[in-house]
Scaffold this motif. Structure first.
Motif, PDB file in Angstrom:
ATOM      1  N   MET A 249      23.026 -54.516  12.368  1.00 13.73           N
ATOM      2  CA  MET A 249      22.637 -54.868  13.755  1.00 13.73           C
ATOM      3  C   MET A 249      23.524 -55.611  14.531  1.00 13.73           C
ATOM      4  N   VAL A 250      23.796 -55.647  15.889  1.00  8.99           N
ATOM      5  CA  VAL A 250      24.295 -56.354  16.865  1.00  8.99           C
ATOM      6  C   VAL A 250      23.628 -57.007  17.490  1.00  8.99           C
ATOM      7  N   GLN A 251      23.856 -58.175  17.852  1.00  5.37           N
ATOM      8  CA  GLN A 251      22.832 -59.111  18.663  1.00  5.37           C
ATOM      9  C   GLN A 251      24.006 -59.784  19.816  1.00  5.37           C
ATOM     10  N   ILE A 252      23.491 -59.683  21.017  1.00  3.93           N
ATOM     11  CA  ILE A 252      24.388 -60.334  21.970  1.00  3.93           C
ATOM     12  C   ILE A 252      23.481 -61.302  22.511  1.00  3.93           C
ATOM     13  N   THR A 253      24.143 -62.532  22.922  1.00  3.17           N
ATOM     14  CA  THR A 253      23.733 -63.486  23.611  1.00  3.17           C
ATOM     15  C   THR A 253      24.183 -63.843  24.786  1.00  3.17           C
ATOM     16  N   ILE A 254      23.255 -64.062  26.185  1.00  2.00           N
ATOM     17  CA  ILE A 254      23.980 -64.562  27.167  1.00  2.00           C
ATOM     18  C   ILE A 254      23.211 -65.633  27.662  1.00  2.00           C
ATOM     19  N   ASP A 255      24.241 -66.539  28.030  1.00  4.17           N
ATOM     20  CA  ASP A 255      23.783 -67.965  28.552  1.00  4.17           C
ATOM     21  C   ASP A 255      23.570 -67.823  30.159  1.00  4.17           C
ATOM     22  N   LEU A 256      22.267 -68.250  30.313  1.00  6.83           N
ATOM     23  CA  LEU A 256      22.034 -68.282  31.906  1.00  6.83           C
ATOM     24  C   LEU A 256      21.508 -69.880  32.147  1.00  6.83           C
ATOM     25  N   PRO A 257      21.879 -69.973  33.387  1.00 11.36           N
ATOM     26  CA  PRO A 257      21.307 -71.510  34.037  1.00 11.36           C
ATOM     27  C   PRO A 257      19.918 -71.709  33.618  1.00 11.36           C
ATOM     28  N   GLN A 258      19.426 -72.847  33.355  1.00 12.17           N
ATOM     29  CA  GLN A 258      17.994 -73.185  32.908  1.00 12.17           C
ATOM     30  C   GLN A 258      17.067 -73.064  34.291  1.00 12.17           C
ATOM     31  N   ASP A 259      17.720 -73.125  35.383  1.00  9.01           N
ATOM     32  CA  ASP A 259      16.659 -73.000  36.638  1.00  9.01           C
ATOM     33  C   ASP A 259      16.596 -71.689  37.115  1.00  9.01           C
ATOM     34  N   ILE A 260      17.038 -70.848  36.089  1.00  5.58           N
ATOM     35  CA  ILE A 260      16.715 -69.211  36.566  1.00  5.58           C
ATOM     36  C   ILE A 260      15.229 -68.858  36.028  1.00  5.58           C
ATOM     37  N   GLU A 261      14.229 -68.768  36.560  1.00  2.00           N
ATOM     38  CA  GLU A 261      12.942 -68.043  36.335  1.00  2.00           C
ATOM     39  C   GLU A 261      12.823 -66.638  36.384  1.00  2.00           C
ATOM     40  N   LEU A 262      12.419 -66.098  35.496  1.00  3.28           N
ATOM     41  CA  LEU A 262      12.371 -64.588  34.980  1.00  3.28           C
ATOM     42  C   LEU A 262      11.179 -64.406  34.737  1.00  3.28           C
ATOM     43  N   ASP A 263      10.318 -63.549  35.357  1.00  2.77           N
ATOM     44  CA  ASP A 263       8.879 -62.931  34.759  1.00  2.77           C
ATOM     45  C   ASP A 263       9.461 -62.115  33.467  1.00  2.77           C
ATOM     46  N   GLU A 264       8.203 -61.880  32.909  1.00  5.20           N
ATOM     47  CA  GLU A 264       8.459 -61.010  31.663  1.00  5.20           C
ATOM     48  C   GLU A 264       9.144 -59.733  31.852  1.00  5.20           C
ATOM     49  N   THR A 265       8.456 -59.105  33.039  1.00  2.00           N
ATOM     50  CA  THR A 265       8.777 -57.643  33.671  1.00  2.00           C
ATOM     51  C   THR A 265      10.201 -57.587  33.851  1.00  2.00           C
ATOM     52  N   ILE A 266      11.053 -58.677  34.797  1.00  2.00           N
ATOM     53  CA  ILE A 266      12.176 -58.702  34.799  1.00  2.00           C
ATOM     54  C   ILE A 266      13.097 -58.765  33.636  1.00  2.00           C
ATOM     55  N   ARG A 267      12.754 -59.778  32.882  1.00  2.00           N
ATOM     56  CA  ARG A 267      13.505 -59.836  31.691  1.00  2.00           C
ATOM     57  C   ARG A 267      13.501 -58.770  30.636  1.00  2.00           C
ATOM     58  N   GLN A 268      12.591 -58.223  30.576  1.00  3.32           N
ATOM     59  CA  GLN A 268      12.414 -56.830  29.827  1.00  3.32           C
ATOM     60  C   GLN A 268      13.163 -55.707  30.378  1.00  3.32           C
ATOM     61  N   HIS A 269      13.343 -55.564  31.800  1.00  2.00           N
ATOM     62  CA  HIS A 269      14.124 -54.539  32.479  1.00  2.00           C
ATOM     63  C   HIS A 269      15.669 -55.063  32.365  1.00  2.00           C
ATOM     64  N   ALA A 270      15.742 -56.144  32.361  1.00  2.00           N
ATOM     65  CA  ALA A 270      17.209 -56.587  32.462  1.00  2.00           C
ATOM     66  C   ALA A 270      17.963 -56.137  30.953  1.00  2.00           C
ATOM     67  N   GLU A 271      16.985 -56.531  29.852  1.00  2.00           N
ATOM     68  CA  GLU A 271      17.432 -56.420  28.510  1.00  2.00           C
ATOM     69  C   GLU A 271      17.574 -54.818  28.223  1.00  2.00           C
ATOM     70  N   SER A 272      16.614 -53.979  28.702  1.00  2.00           N
ATOM     71  CA  SER A 272      16.747 -52.672  28.726  1.00  2.00           C
ATOM     72  C   SER A 272      17.927 -51.982  29.109  1.00  2.00           C
ATOM     73  N   ARG A 273      18.400 -52.539  30.445  1.00  2.82           N
ATOM     74  CA  ARG A 273      19.582 -52.136  31.037  1.00  2.82           C
ATOM     75  C   ARG A 273      20.860 -52.580  30.330  1.00  2.82           C
ATOM     76  N   ALA A 274      20.723 -53.971  29.925  1.00  2.00           N
ATOM     77  CA  ALA A 274      21.934 -54.384  28.848  1.00  2.00           C
ATOM     78  C   ALA A 274      22.189 -53.282  27.675  1.00  2.00           C
ATOM     79  N   ARG A 275      21.049 -53.110  27.075  1.00  2.00           N
ATOM     80  CA  ARG A 275      21.070 -52.277  25.899  1.00  2.00           C
ATOM     81  C   ARG A 275      21.494 -50.905  26.316  1.00  2.00           C
TER      82      ARG A 275
END
Length: 89
Positions: A1-27
């Protein structure tokens, strides 16, 4: 399995729905690029994205990925010649 890590600034606040959508699009994007370069099959891409064969073909169109593999001219000429032999009496 390949795992990709993306570093984001700590001040970015994402709600769970946005995070899941972003992860889905990245995959989706990652899998489609593997498909574009012939590293995986359409069947494997569909399975990993939990899509039907028809849905993966539609997605390939969105990403402008041909359903026909790239072929050197010599290989294509051989296929054409073989097909002609089959259809000639």
């Amino acid at each position: 399995m390949v795992q990709i890590t993306i570093d984001l600034p700590q001040d970015i606040e994402l709600d769970e729905t946005i995070r899941q959508h972003a992860e889905s699009r990245a995959r989706e994007s990652y899998v489609m690029e593997l498909l574009r370069y012939g590293s995986i099959s359409t069947g494997y891409a569909a399975k990993s994205l939990k899509l039907s064969r028809l849905e993966i073909l539609d997605l390939m169109g969105q990403y402008k990925i041909s359903i026909f593999p790239e072929q050197p001219p010599e290989e294509l000429a051989q296929e054409v010649a073989a097909t002609r032999r089959l259809i000639q009496p």
